[in-house]
Design a protein around this motif. Sequence first.
Motif, PDB file in Angstrom:
ATOM      1  N   ASN A  81       0.979  -0.910  -0.059  1.00 59.45           N
ATOM      2  CA  ASN A  81       0.138  -0.194   0.228  1.00 59.45           C
ATOM      3  C   ASN A  81       0.499   1.153   0.294  1.00 59.45           C
ATOM      4  N   ARG A  83       0.188   4.496   0.114  1.00 55.73           N
ATOM      5  CA  ARG A  83      -0.059   5.869   0.609  1.00 55.73           C
ATOM      6  C   ARG A  83       0.795   4.982   2.111  1.00 55.73           C
ATOM      7  N   ILE A  84       0.336   4.304   3.091  1.00 59.88           N
ATOM      8  CA  ILE A  84       1.057   3.390   4.107  1.00 59.88           C
ATOM      9  C   ILE A  84       2.361   2.973   4.089  1.00 59.88           C
ATOM     10  N   TYR A  85       2.735   2.911   2.762  1.00 56.49           N
ATOM     11  CA  TYR A  85       4.428   3.382   2.867  1.00 56.49           C
ATOM     12  C   TYR A  85       5.254   4.205   3.160  1.00 56.49           C
ATOM     13  N   SER A  87       3.815   6.582   4.702  1.00 55.51           N
ATOM     14  CA  SER A  87       4.218   7.567   5.815  1.00 55.51           C
ATOM     15  C   SER A  87       4.714   7.208   6.598  1.00 55.51           C
ATOM     16  N   ILE A  88       5.793   5.384   6.600  1.00 55.90           N
ATOM     17  CA  ILE A  88       6.336   5.020   7.412  1.00 55.90           C
ATOM     18  C   ILE A  88       8.529   5.174   6.350  1.00 55.90           C
ATOM     19  N   GLU A 109      -3.724  -1.349  14.866  1.00 56.38           N
ATOM     20  CA  GLU A 109      -2.415  -0.188  14.380  1.00 56.38           C
ATOM     21  C   GLU A 109      -1.269  -1.414  13.548  1.00 56.38           C
ATOM     22  N   TYR A 112      -2.585  -1.981  10.657  1.00 57.51           N
ATOM     23  CA  TYR A 112      -2.570  -0.867   9.437  1.00 57.51           C
ATOM     24  C   TYR A 112      -1.144  -1.013   8.490  1.00 57.51           C
ATOM     25  N   ILE A 113      -0.463  -1.085   9.554  1.00 61.53           N
ATOM     26  CA  ILE A 113       1.062  -0.312   9.270  1.00 61.53           C
ATOM     27  C   ILE A 113       1.291  -1.723   8.101  1.00 61.53           C
ATOM     28  N   ARG A 115       0.861  -3.040   6.451  1.00 59.60           N
ATOM     29  CA  ARG A 115       0.300  -3.460   4.657  1.00 59.60           C
ATOM     30  C   ARG A 115       1.189  -2.026   3.939  1.00 59.60           C
ATOM     31  N   GLY A 116       2.123  -1.452   4.484  1.00 58.89           N
ATOM     32  CA  GLY A 116       2.957  -0.819   3.766  1.00 58.89           C
ATOM     33  C   GLY A 116       4.539  -1.440   4.032  1.00 58.89           C
TER      34      GLY A 116
END
Length: 454
Positions: A81, A83-85, A87-88, A109, A112-113, A115-116
């Motif tokens: 993902n 977008r998630i990638y 962000s991290i 949580e 969620y992360i 996926r990145g």
Amino acid sequence: MKTKITIFNKTYQFDSLKEVMAKANEEKSGDQLAGIHARDAQERIAAKHLLSDLTLADIRNYPLLPPEEDEISRVIEESVNERIYQSIQNWTVAELREYILSSNVTNTEISYIRRGLTSEMIAAVTKIMTNLDLIQAASKIEVITHCQHSIGFKGTLSGRAQPNHPTDHIQGIKASLFEALSYGVGDAVIGINPVIDTADSVKAILTMTKEVIDKWSIPTQNCVLAHVSTQMRAIRQGAPSDMLFQSLAGSEAGNKAFGISVDLLNEADDLIRKEGTAPGPNLWYFETGQGSELSSDAHHGIDQLTLEARCYGLAKRYNPFIVNTVVGFIGPEYLYNNKQVIRAGLEDHFMGKLHGLPMGVDICYTNHMKADQNDMDNLSILLGSAGVNFIIGVAMADDCMLNYQSTSFHDIATVRDVLHLRPAPDFEVWLEKMGIMENGKLTPEAGDPTIFLT
């Protein structure tokens, strides 16, 4: 990307991320056989230190096996993902570890992360974790799946009934299956490894297990662990199969040695969804195990833990019902002794869970490995504490067909008892109806297979 580090006035220079990843791995005989291991503990610590300071972007930007060269790499990349990638991506591997282990971070949580994350990122964070870290982190992650029935709930431990027989004798398989059920084992799956890899043999076993399930209204699912192409032929001939099985490797070349490809798995996935006997949506059973790529000369100089993580990157594409690592099955060439087997079992379970997979472990060893049944008992308790979805039940812990040692039906009952775990909810209701369990405890009637002979 930083590839050099100085510790106590000694400088360690690594040629590539691939080398850093390999030398940061805990000691494994498979990495030693491949010639990619750390020379000593000091070099291993240096590699771990360097790896912990690398960012997730560093790991993604320097692929160990480029997507243009390997279809597993492409599958892993396509799953990210973006977008998630984004962000991290600037997190270091150490920061990812701290996030996962933080008491304030929940299963939601983490779900969620992940996926990145790529499989290589998950492998990297695993390498800088202690055994207790792996237990704590995995215990936070809940993965619930549904085939005919649901498993994976917090506070439960499911068991795969593995009633193998050295000649695929139907009555022999059935006798062992009845013993498994009498101990409360079989809620994950009734899964048989066939000796004879033919559609007729697979169909006969699937038909028998489905008849047993239907006669006794057992809330479980069936599977025969033949090659996926054999299972497909059996299903097309009318065999009642709830899910498909296949062993996976972490490289395209490794999967070719298994006789599979992404295209074949896609075809099989379409078939089981159209002609399988379970509603799903989770209709696959995958098995893995550190070292398989090395045994087929398909490792590309990548360490066995990272390749194992890549297996999970492939597995999650198909949204499986269960996955397990057969942790000590391949032998001492890959995991030499009890310490390495225990470490690998905890690593694999955590990596599978962080991928979002319903992860189990075949807690096992071969007779020429420096391990024994007490070591398997230890790993069983550790994995039970880590929230493993299921483990394997074999009569007397001795698989007379595959010729290796695993965990027994009564071992699963004992781990449940010690750790106050329960079977899957629907299965526990059925066990109580059969008089095998009451209030989460086995009754005096448990362990008597003759209750199924009426």
